[in-house]
Design an enzyme around this catalytic site. Structure first.
Site, PDB file in Angstrom:
ATOM      1  N   PRO A 257       0.853  -1.419   0.074  1.00  0.00           N
ATOM      2  CA  PRO A 257       0.156  -0.105   0.121  1.00  0.00           C
ATOM      3  C   PRO A 257       0.980   1.382  -0.138  1.00  0.00           C
ATOM      4  O   PRO A 257       1.839   1.078   0.298  1.00  0.00           O
ATOM      5  CB  PRO A 257      -0.797  -0.293   1.298  1.00  0.00           C
ATOM      6  CG  PRO A 257      -0.097  -1.153   2.202  1.00  0.00           C
ATOM      7  CD  PRO A 257       0.751  -2.110   1.090  1.00  0.00           C
TER       8      PRO A 257
ATOM      9  N   GLY B 216       2.645   4.319   0.926  1.00  0.00           N
ATOM     10  CA  GLY B 216       3.193   4.909   2.270  1.00  0.00           C
ATOM     11  C   GLY B 216       3.694   3.688   3.124  1.00  0.00           C
ATOM     12  O   GLY B 216       4.444   3.980   4.223  1.00  0.00           O
TER      13      GLY B 216
ATOM     14  N   ARG C 174       5.896  15.364  -7.761  1.00  0.00           N
ATOM     15  CA  ARG C 174       5.827  16.148  -6.266  1.00  0.00           C
ATOM     16  C   ARG C 174       7.066  17.023  -6.352  1.00  0.00           C
ATOM     17  O   ARG C 174       7.907  16.803  -7.220  1.00  0.00           O
ATOM     18  CB  ARG C 174       6.196  15.013  -5.410  1.00  0.00           C
ATOM     19  CG  ARG C 174       4.858  13.934  -4.966  1.00  0.00           C
ATOM     20  CD  ARG C 174       5.342  12.859  -4.079  1.00  0.00           C
ATOM     21  NE  ARG C 174       4.193  11.880  -4.207  1.00  0.00           N
ATOM     22  CZ  ARG C 174       4.089  10.593  -4.070  1.00  0.00           C
ATOM     23  NH1 ARG C 174       5.326  10.114  -3.798  1.00  0.00           N
ATOM     24  NH2 ARG C 174       3.150   9.864  -3.937  1.00  0.00           N
TER      25      ARG C 174
ATOM     26  N   ARG D 162       4.752  11.945   5.423  1.00  0.00           N
ATOM     27  CA  ARG D 162       5.347  12.272   4.305  1.00  0.00           C
ATOM     28  C   ARG D 162       5.189  13.680   3.690  1.00  0.00           C
ATOM     29  O   ARG D 162       5.827  14.337   3.180  1.00  0.00           O
ATOM     30  CB  ARG D 162       5.266  11.331   3.072  1.00  0.00           C
ATOM     31  CG  ARG D 162       5.929  11.192   1.957  1.00  0.00           C
ATOM     32  CD  ARG D 162       5.877  10.027   1.247  1.00  0.00           C
ATOM     33  NE  ARG D 162       4.540   9.829   0.505  1.00  0.00           N
ATOM     34  CZ  ARG D 162       4.038   8.806  -0.320  1.00  0.00           C
ATOM     35  NH1 ARG D 162       5.245   7.769  -0.487  1.00  0.00           N
ATOM     36  NH2 ARG D 162       2.938   8.866  -0.792  1.00  0.00           N
TER      37      ARG D 162
ATOM     38  N   ARG E 135      -6.083   6.803  -0.822  1.00  0.00           N
ATOM     39  CA  ARG E 135      -4.999   5.959  -0.759  1.00  0.00           C
ATOM     40  C   ARG E 135      -5.281   4.890   0.651  1.00  0.00           C
ATOM     41  O   ARG E 135      -4.987   3.850   0.395  1.00  0.00           O
ATOM     42  CB  ARG E 135      -3.632   6.513  -0.561  1.00  0.00           C
ATOM     43  CG  ARG E 135      -3.099   7.369  -1.824  1.00  0.00           C
ATOM     44  CD  ARG E 135      -1.825   7.922  -1.702  1.00  0.00           C
ATOM     45  NE  ARG E 135      -1.593   8.550  -3.016  1.00  0.00           N
ATOM     46  CZ  ARG E 135      -0.601   8.070  -3.788  1.00  0.00           C
ATOM     47  NH1 ARG E 135       0.340   7.762  -3.385  1.00  0.00           N
ATOM     48  NH2 ARG E 135      -0.384   8.880  -5.237  1.00  0.00           N
TER      49      ARG E 135
HETATM   50  N1  LIG Z   1       9.831   1.339   8.817  1.00  0.00           N
HETATM   51  C1  LIG Z   1       9.436   2.617   8.713  1.00  0.00           C
HETATM   52  N2  LIG Z   1       9.138   3.198  10.056  1.00  0.00           N
HETATM   53  C2  LIG Z   1       8.946   4.513   9.955  1.00  0.00           C
HETATM   54  N3  LIG Z   1       8.846   5.338   8.756  1.00  0.00           N
HETATM   55  C3  LIG Z   1       9.000   4.687   7.641  1.00  0.00           C
HETATM   56  C4  LIG Z   1       9.384   3.451   7.695  1.00  0.00           C
HETATM   57  N4  LIG Z   1       9.611   3.057   6.366  1.00  0.00           N
HETATM   58  C5  LIG Z   1       9.358   4.041   5.538  1.00  0.00           C
HETATM   59  N5  LIG Z   1       8.916   4.974   6.291  1.00  0.00           N
HETATM   60  C6  LIG Z   1       8.462   6.691   5.897  1.00  0.00           C
HETATM   61  O1  LIG Z   1       7.270   6.423   5.522  1.00  0.00           O
HETATM   62  C7  LIG Z   1       6.892   7.442   4.332  1.00  0.00           C
HETATM   63  C8  LIG Z   1       6.474   6.595   3.199  1.00  0.00           C
HETATM   64  O2  LIG Z   1       7.631   5.830   2.622  1.00  0.00           O
HETATM   65  P1  LIG Z   1       7.594   5.672   1.000  1.00  0.00           P
HETATM   66  O3  LIG Z   1       7.614   6.898   0.321  1.00  0.00           O
HETATM   67  O4  LIG Z   1       8.967   4.819   0.982  1.00  0.00           O
HETATM   68  O5  LIG Z   1       6.221   4.903   0.780  1.00  0.00           O
HETATM   69  P2  LIG Z   1       6.010   4.123  -0.525  1.00  0.00           P
HETATM   70  O6  LIG Z   1       5.551   2.592  -0.197  1.00  0.00           O
HETATM   71  O7  LIG Z   1       7.015   4.077  -1.843  1.00  0.00           O
HETATM   72  O8  LIG Z   1       4.674   4.842  -1.057  1.00  0.00           O
HETATM   73  P3  LIG Z   1       4.145   5.264  -2.444  1.00  0.00           P
HETATM   74  O9  LIG Z   1       3.351   3.892  -3.080  1.00  0.00           O
HETATM   75  O10 LIG Z   1       3.055   6.156  -2.359  1.00  0.00           O
HETATM   76  O11 LIG Z   1       5.036   5.505  -3.328  1.00  0.00           O
HETATM   77  C9  LIG Z   1       8.180   7.992   4.111  1.00  0.00           C
HETATM   78  O12 LIG Z   1       8.362   9.310   4.427  1.00  0.00           O
HETATM   79  C10 LIG Z   1       9.184   7.206   4.825  1.00  0.00           C
HETATM   80  O13 LIG Z   1      10.464   8.015   5.224  1.00  0.00           O
HETATM   81  N1  LIG Z   2       0.693  -0.832 -11.839  1.00  0.00           N
HETATM   82  C1  LIG Z   2       1.517   0.073 -11.356  1.00  0.00           C
HETATM   83  N2  LIG Z   2       1.758   0.741 -10.409  1.00  0.00           N
HETATM   84  C2  LIG Z   2       2.565   1.787 -10.079  1.00  0.00           C
HETATM   85  C3  LIG Z   2       3.515   1.915 -11.243  1.00  0.00           C
HETATM   86  N3  LIG Z   2       4.310   2.724 -10.556  1.00  0.00           N
HETATM   87  C4  LIG Z   2       3.889   3.221  -9.403  1.00  0.00           C
HETATM   88  N4  LIG Z   2       2.938   2.296  -9.117  1.00  0.00           N
HETATM   89  C5  LIG Z   2       1.981   2.300  -7.853  1.00  0.00           C
HETATM   90  O1  LIG Z   2       1.310   3.483  -7.770  1.00  0.00           O
HETATM   91  C6  LIG Z   2       1.247   3.863  -6.236  1.00  0.00           C
HETATM   92  C7  LIG Z   2       1.456   5.268  -5.955  1.00  0.00           C
HETATM   93  O2  LIG Z   2       2.374   5.666  -6.394  1.00  0.00           O
HETATM   94  P1  LIG Z   2       2.907   7.533  -5.962  1.00  0.00           P
HETATM   95  O3  LIG Z   2       4.240   7.359  -6.446  1.00  0.00           O
HETATM   96  O4  LIG Z   2       1.911   8.065  -6.556  1.00  0.00           O
HETATM   97  O5  LIG Z   2       2.915   7.324  -4.658  1.00  0.00           O
HETATM   98  C8  LIG Z   2       2.071   2.886  -5.497  1.00  0.00           C
HETATM   99  O6  LIG Z   2       1.472   1.581  -4.837  1.00  0.00           O
HETATM  100  C9  LIG Z   2       3.099   2.557  -6.484  1.00  0.00           C
HETATM  101  O7  LIG Z   2       3.552   1.033  -6.280  1.00  0.00           O
HETATM  102  C10 LIG Z   2       3.429   1.276 -12.454  1.00  0.00           C
HETATM  103  O8  LIG Z   2       4.482   1.397 -13.462  1.00  0.00           O
HETATM  104  N5  LIG Z   2       2.524   0.195 -12.613  1.00  0.00           N
END
Ligand SMILES: Nc1ncnc2c1ncn2[C@@H]1O[C@H](COP(=O)(O)OP(=O)(O)OP(=O)(O)O)[C@@H](O)[C@H]1O
Ligand SMILES: Nc1nc2c(ncn2[C@@H]2O[C@H](COP(=O)(O)O)[C@@H](O)[C@H]2O)c(=O)[nH]1
EC number: 2.7.4.8
Length: 392
Positions: free
Chosen positions: A148, A150, A180, A273, A284
């Site tokens: 998910p 975050g 962003r 974040r 989300r």
């Molecule tokens: N284990 C953790 N404990 C606390 N904070 C965390 C941890 N892992 C990640 N974070 C923080 O949580 C926030 C969300 O992390 P991240 O952006 O990597 O999520 P994501 O799964 O890639 O989200 P998205 O799918 O929206 O791109 C960031 O600010 C990150 O620094």
């Molecule tokens: N099916 C796909 N999902 C994707 C791709 N790139 C990112 N993602 C997913 O979207 C959400 C939201 O991302 P965000 O950057 O807007 O926070 C996250 O769950 C990603 O894993 C893709 O190429 N294909």
């Protein structure tokens, strides 16, 4: 179940084919035809008059007609050469061997009825074939990471790429969402227009795509190619719908799902974040519940990681990727083997034997182990093990 032992090399005789069908373009003796079910695939000539790419034409035996349109070709195919051998593999794939070429350009795979091609055919509503190239060595399986929004996927991927910059590469997705403030085009995403992306999806440029939190996201075949071709292991950060599509494709990947310790913690991370509006955060979080359920129960993911303590989760991620202090290696074989111009090809179970023929033969046998094919994207490079066995 293994494949039946087979011997199948079908070179067209100059000027005709034994079943006498009306040929769309006259085959030359260097062209090759392969039959799968009711269809014959003529491999030879140029693609749509383009001298740089080898052509593929499809003949349907039931109608005794050539498919009117040239198939949409996914991936970059081989350049034409002096001749080819072809052999049918499992799942609608054809192994095409370029005669007299160096090993880095001789082994190609043409997908004509694989699950990936069938899916693309349905999606695009037209004939599709996909090329991939065999490269010697271990193109390790790409890694699909879902979870998910975050939960910390991006954080974990950044850590991995920072610690092992020469080992992993990120598949840069396309998205229609706005960047962003810290995000760079071409680095974090390819930020694109909905109409442009939809056209590219229609043109078959995407391995997968999905509507996520109200925007379109997708992985182009090119994005995976770029990483794989650089010799790195490709990481895809995609949602569960995308992971499902990749699973159905012929991209042989490792699937990892990342779970939050609780919904409350997920909400706190998303808020901390500070990249989404309140409305987007709510959306989300609503989607997160369904994603976590699907992630745990869909059977897509071989590995589930809990990202509670970040360092611990990162350590678990490295462990399941087989990275420990002793062996963080990306083994790639480089020694070359030239495929003889004149040869026969025999398939015995999972082995392809390429035997040189002709007067100047040194009788070396080249063996391609089909069981060794690994990694790569549909329409792209796959690792293969090719051995030269000296005659005694
Ligand atoms: N284990 C953790 N404990 C606390 N904070 C965390 C941890 N892992 C990640 N974070 C923080 O949580 C926030 C969300 O992390 P991240 O952006 O990597 O999520 P994501 O799964 O890639 O989200 P998205 O799918 O929206 O791109 C960031 O600010 C990150 O620094
Ligand atoms: N099916 C796909 N999902 C994707 C791709 N790139 C990112 N993602 C997913 O979207 C959400 C939201 O991302 P965000 O950057 O807007 O926070 C996250 O769950 C990603 O894993 C893709 O190429 N294909």
């Amino acid at each position: 179940m293994g494949e039946a032992p087979a011997f199948f090399v079908d070179h067209l005789e100059n000027g005709g084919h034994t079943n006498g069908f009306g040929l769309k373009s006259e085959p030359r003796d260097k062209d090759t035809s392969v039959q799968i079910g009711d269809r014959s695939y003529l491999i030879g000539g140029n693609h749509e008059g383009n001298p740089l790419f080898l052509g593929v034409q499809i003949h349907d035996k039931t109608t005794n007609k050539w498919c009117v349109s040239i198939p949409t070709v996914l991936g970059t195919g081989p350049k034409p050469c002096k001749g080819y051998s072809a052999i049918v593999l499992k799942q609608g794939r054809i192994l095409v061997i370029k005669k007299g070429s160096a090993s880095d350009d001789s082994i190609w795979f043409l997908e004509v009825d694989s699950p990936f091609v069938r899916e693309q055919r349905k999606l695009l509503g037209k004939e599709v074939v996909a090329w991939s190239k065999g490269v010697r060595g271990n193109a390790e399986k790409p890694i699909v990471i879902s979870g998910p929004s975050g939960v910390g996927k991006g954080t974990l991927i950044t850590m991995l790429m920072k610690e092992f910059p020469s080992m992993f590469g990120f598949s840069v997705s396309h998205t229609t969402r706005s960047p962003r403030c810290m995000e760079k085009n071409g680095v974090h995403y390819h930020f694109t227009d909905k109409t442009v992306m939809e056209k590219e999806i229609n043109d078959g440029k995407f391995l997968e795509f999905a509507s996520v939190h109200g925007n379109l996201y997708g992985t182009s075949i090119e994005s995976v190619e770029v990483v794989t071709d650089s010799g790195k292991r490709c990481i895809l950060d995609i949602d569960v719908q995308g992971a499902r599509s990749v699973k159905a494709s012929s991209l042989d990947a490792v699937f990892i799902f990342v779970c939050p310790p609780s919904m409350k913690e997920l909400e706190d991370r998303l808020r901390a974040r500070g990249t989404e509006t309140e409305e987007q955060i709510q959306k989300r979080l609503r989607n997160a519940e369904a994603e976590i359920k699907a992630g745990k129960s869909s059977g897509i993911f071989e590995h589930i990681l809990y990202n509670d303590n970040l360092e611990e989760c990162y350590k678990n991620l490295k462990n399941l990727l087989g990275i420990n202090d002793d062996a963080p290696v990306n083994g790639v074989e480089v020694e070359g083997i030239n495929l003889p111009k004149e040869h026969t090809v025999t398939k015995i179970e999972d082995k392809i034997m390429i035997q040189e023929t002709g007067e100047a033969t040194k009788n070396d046998l080249i063996v391609l182990d089909l069981a060794s094919i690994n990694g790569g994207a549909p329409g792209r490079t796959r690792g293969i093990v090719l051995d030269s066995v000296k005659s005694s």
